[in-house]
Design a protein around this motif. Structure first.
Motif, PDB file in Angstrom:
ATOM      1  N   LEU A 189     -11.294   3.561  -1.918  1.00 28.65           N
ATOM      2  CA  LEU A 189     -11.667   2.762  -0.760  1.00 28.65           C
ATOM      3  C   LEU A 189     -12.888   3.382  -0.092  1.00 28.65           C
ATOM      4  N   SER A 190     -13.801   2.525   0.362  1.00 32.48           N
ATOM      5  CA  SER A 190     -14.970   3.035   1.082  1.00 32.48           C
ATOM      6  C   SER A 190     -14.581   3.562   2.455  1.00 32.48           C
ATOM      7  N   ARG A 191     -13.568   2.934   3.091  1.00 35.02           N
ATOM      8  CA  ARG A 191     -13.065   3.318   4.401  1.00 35.02           C
ATOM      9  C   ARG A 191     -14.167   3.271   5.443  1.00 35.02           C
ATOM     10  N   ALA A 192     -15.183   2.421   5.233  1.00 34.10           N
ATOM     11  CA  ALA A 192     -16.320   2.356   6.146  1.00 34.10           C
ATOM     12  C   ALA A 192     -15.916   1.809   7.507  1.00 34.10           C
ATOM     13  N   ASN A 193     -15.090   0.777   7.504  1.00 31.29           N
ATOM     14  CA  ASN A 193     -14.685   0.146   8.757  1.00 31.29           C
ATOM     15  C   ASN A 193     -13.200   0.280   9.052  1.00 31.29           C
ATOM     16  N   ASN A 194     -12.422   0.639   8.040  1.00 26.56           N
ATOM     17  CA  ASN A 194     -10.963   0.692   8.182  1.00 26.56           C
ATOM     18  C   ASN A 194     -10.421   1.697   7.178  1.00 26.56           C
ATOM     19  N   PRO A 195      -9.681   2.726   7.610  1.00 29.65           N
ATOM     20  CA  PRO A 195      -9.165   3.715   6.662  1.00 29.65           C
ATOM     21  C   PRO A 195      -8.315   3.116   5.548  1.00 29.65           C
ATOM     22  N   CYS A 196      -7.541   2.069   5.886  1.00 25.75           N
ATOM     23  CA  CYS A 196      -6.658   1.459   4.894  1.00 25.75           C
ATOM     24  C   CYS A 196      -6.292   0.051   5.359  1.00 25.75           C
ATOM     25  N   PRO A 197      -6.602  -0.976   4.571  1.00 24.13           N
ATOM     26  CA  PRO A 197      -6.289  -2.347   5.001  1.00 24.13           C
ATOM     27  C   PRO A 197      -4.801  -2.542   5.260  1.00 24.13           C
ATOM     28  N   SER A 198      -4.490  -3.288   6.275  1.00 25.77           N
ATOM     29  CA  SER A 198      -3.096  -3.627   6.566  1.00 25.77           C
ATOM     30  C   SER A 198      -2.519  -4.440   5.413  1.00 25.77           C
ATOM     31  N   GLY A 199      -1.341  -4.059   4.958  1.00 24.45           N
ATOM     32  CA  GLY A 199      -0.687  -4.789   3.877  1.00 24.45           C
ATOM     33  C   GLY A 199      -1.024  -4.300   2.488  1.00 24.45           C
ATOM     34  N   LEU A 200      -1.948  -3.323   2.367  1.00 20.54           N
ATOM     35  CA  LEU A 200      -2.287  -2.810   1.045  1.00 20.54           C
ATOM     36  C   LEU A 200      -1.057  -2.229   0.364  1.00 20.54           C
ATOM     37  N   PHE A 201      -0.842  -2.588  -0.889  1.00 23.52           N
ATOM     38  CA  PHE A 201       0.262  -2.160  -1.749  1.00 23.52           C
ATOM     39  C   PHE A 201       1.596  -2.835  -1.424  1.00 23.52           C
ATOM     40  N   GLU A 202       1.609  -3.784  -0.497  1.00 22.79           N
ATOM     41  CA  GLU A 202       2.860  -4.490  -0.247  1.00 22.79           C
ATOM     42  C   GLU A 202       3.183  -5.428  -1.411  1.00 22.79           C
ATOM     43  N   ASN A 203       4.456  -5.433  -1.806  1.00 25.53           N
ATOM     44  CA  ASN A 203       4.964  -6.309  -2.867  1.00 25.53           C
ATOM     45  C   ASN A 203       4.354  -6.017  -4.234  1.00 25.53           C
ATOM     46  N   VAL A 204       3.892  -4.787  -4.445  1.00 30.90           N
ATOM     47  CA  VAL A 204       3.398  -4.401  -5.770  1.00 30.90           C
ATOM     48  C   VAL A 204       4.580  -4.016  -6.646  1.00 30.90           C
ATOM     49  N   ARG A 205       4.623  -4.593  -7.830  1.00 29.58           N
ATOM     50  CA  ARG A 205       5.674  -4.259  -8.796  1.00 29.58           C
ATOM     51  C   ARG A 205       5.167  -3.106  -9.667  1.00 29.58           C
ATOM     52  N   TRP A 206       5.504  -1.892  -9.208  1.00 26.26           N
ATOM     53  CA  TRP A 206       5.020  -0.697  -9.886  1.00 26.26           C
ATOM     54  C   TRP A 206       5.632  -0.577 -11.280  1.00 26.26           C
ATOM     55  N   SER A 207       4.921   0.123 -12.167  1.00 26.27           N
ATOM     56  CA  SER A 207       5.362   0.339 -13.555  1.00 26.27           C
ATOM     57  C   SER A 207       5.617  -0.982 -14.274  1.00 26.27           C
ATOM     58  N   SER A 208       4.798  -1.970 -13.969  1.00 24.23           N
ATOM     59  CA  SER A 208       4.915  -3.266 -14.631  1.00 24.23           C
ATOM     60  C   SER A 208       3.527  -3.749 -15.031  1.00 24.23           C
ATOM     61  N   ALA A 209       3.492  -4.797 -15.843  1.00 27.37           N
ATOM     62  CA  ALA A 209       2.226  -5.365 -16.299  1.00 27.37           C
ATOM     63  C   ALA A 209       1.476  -6.094 -15.190  1.00 27.37           C
ATOM     64  N   THR A 210       2.105  -6.248 -14.029  1.00 29.48           N
ATOM     65  CA  THR A 210       1.462  -6.965 -12.919  1.00 29.48           C
ATOM     66  C   THR A 210       1.004  -6.026 -11.812  1.00 29.48           C
ATOM     67  N   ALA A 211       1.111  -4.719 -11.999  1.00 33.85           N
ATOM     68  CA  ALA A 211       0.800  -3.782 -10.902  1.00 33.85           C
ATOM     69  C   ALA A 211      -0.632  -3.930 -10.406  1.00 33.85           C
ATOM     70  N   ARG A 212      -1.589  -4.077 -11.336  1.00 34.84           N
ATOM     71  CA  ARG A 212      -2.973  -4.203 -10.898  1.00 34.84           C
ATOM     72  C   ARG A 212      -3.207  -5.538 -10.183  1.00 34.84           C
ATOM     73  N   ALA A 213      -2.699  -6.629 -10.756  1.00 33.06           N
ATOM     74  CA  ALA A 213      -2.866  -7.942 -10.123  1.00 33.06           C
ATOM     75  C   ALA A 213      -2.191  -7.979  -8.756  1.00 33.06           C
ATOM     76  N   ASP A 214      -1.017  -7.366  -8.655  1.00 32.58           N
ATOM     77  CA  ASP A 214      -0.318  -7.329  -7.362  1.00 32.58           C
ATOM     78  C   ASP A 214      -1.120  -6.546  -6.336  1.00 32.58           C
ATOM     79  N   THR A 215      -1.715  -5.440  -6.764  1.00 35.85           N
ATOM     80  CA  THR A 215      -2.515  -4.624  -5.841  1.00 35.85           C
ATOM     81  C   THR A 215      -3.728  -5.405  -5.355  1.00 35.85           C
ATOM     82  N   ILE A 216      -4.404  -6.077  -6.270  1.00 41.30           N
ATOM     83  CA  ILE A 216      -5.564  -6.881  -5.882  1.00 41.30           C
ATOM     84  C   ILE A 216      -5.154  -7.955  -4.875  1.00 41.30           C
ATOM     85  N   SER A 217      -3.998  -8.560  -5.098  1.00 38.86           N
ATOM     86  CA  SER A 217      -3.513  -9.607  -4.190  1.00 38.86           C
ATOM     87  C   SER A 217      -3.185  -9.066  -2.805  1.00 38.86           C
ATOM     88  N   SER A 218      -2.899  -7.761  -2.714  1.00 41.72           N
ATOM     89  CA  SER A 218      -2.539  -7.175  -1.422  1.00 41.72           C
ATOM     90  C   SER A 218      -3.754  -6.838  -0.566  1.00 41.72           C
TER      91      SER A 218
END
Length: 210
Positions: free
Chosen positions: A148-177
């Motif tokens: 993260l650049s963290r230029a305006n916000n250290p961490c976006p609100s909701g980042l990593f919410e509802n990510v299905r870790w250790s699954s084939a959708t982890a990257r897509a879920d992260t992008i969606s968050s």
């Protein structure tokens, strides 16, 4: 009186577990034995640190687990700063890093990806000059790097919410968050090592998914 500008530093966090048999790389351990898997992980991390930790273009910090044991461990080099990962799933632990790191862009990587080079990390920080986030995809649907650049916000609100870790959708879920307006850049794919098949593929010099 003018305020003094805050110093901004590039920070690389490497997430590591104490290399105890049966507590690290357990999927690999089921294939090749837990002692062998822990040995592989320990030496893989040491090789990674030799490539990355002394690079003056960023500060390297080990995000260690378990917290107390990792801080006191004699396995990892003493000259590298350490920070406990804390409780929670992977998303909670990475979110904590992003929120509490000093000002500046932050990149987080796992320690079990043999192909990572200093040029990969430099490219990630370079992309954060114009983007809000950067991801290094893995062939299994996950990712080996997030920054993260963290230029305006250290961490976006909701980042990593509802990510299905250790699954084939982890990257897509992260992008969606991420917020819809986030600018996300991508790096080349790298394969982590979770199974004996992954390890054999590494030894053969395979590219992409084994």
């Amino acid at each position: 009186m003018r305020k003094r500008a805050q110093r901004v530093h590039r920070q690389l966090y490497i997430m590591v577990k104490e290399p105890r048999p049966g507590r690290v790389k357990t999927r690999l351990g089921r294939d090749i034995g837990h002692v062998a898997a822990a040995w592989w992980f320990r030496h893989q991390v040491q090789r990674l640190l030799r490539r990355l930790a002394r690079d003056p273009r960023w500060k390297t910090i080990l995000a260690v687990a378990p917290d107390s044991e990792g801080r006191e461990s004699r396995v990892w080099p003493n000259h590298i700063a350490r920070q406990p990962q804390g409780a929670g799933d992977l998303g909670a632990r990475m979110r904590r890093i992003f929120r509490h790191a000093p000002p500046g862009p932050v990149v987080i990587i796992g320690a079990d990806i043999p192909g990572i080079s200093a040029s990969d990390i430099a490219e990630a920080f370079g992309k954060l000059g114009a983007a809000d986030a950067v991801l290094g995809p893995a062939p299994d649907g996950g990712y080996w790097l997030i920054g993260l650049s963290r230029a305006n916000n250290p961490c976006p609100s909701g980042l990593f919410e509802n990510v299905r870790w250790s699954s084939a959708t982890a990257r897509a879920d992260t992008i969606s968050s991420f917020p819809k307006t986030a600018r996300i850049e991508f790096l080349a794919s790298h394969q982590d090592v979770d199974t004996a098949q992954d390890l054999a593929c590494l030894q053969r010099g395979c590219s992409g998914s084994p």
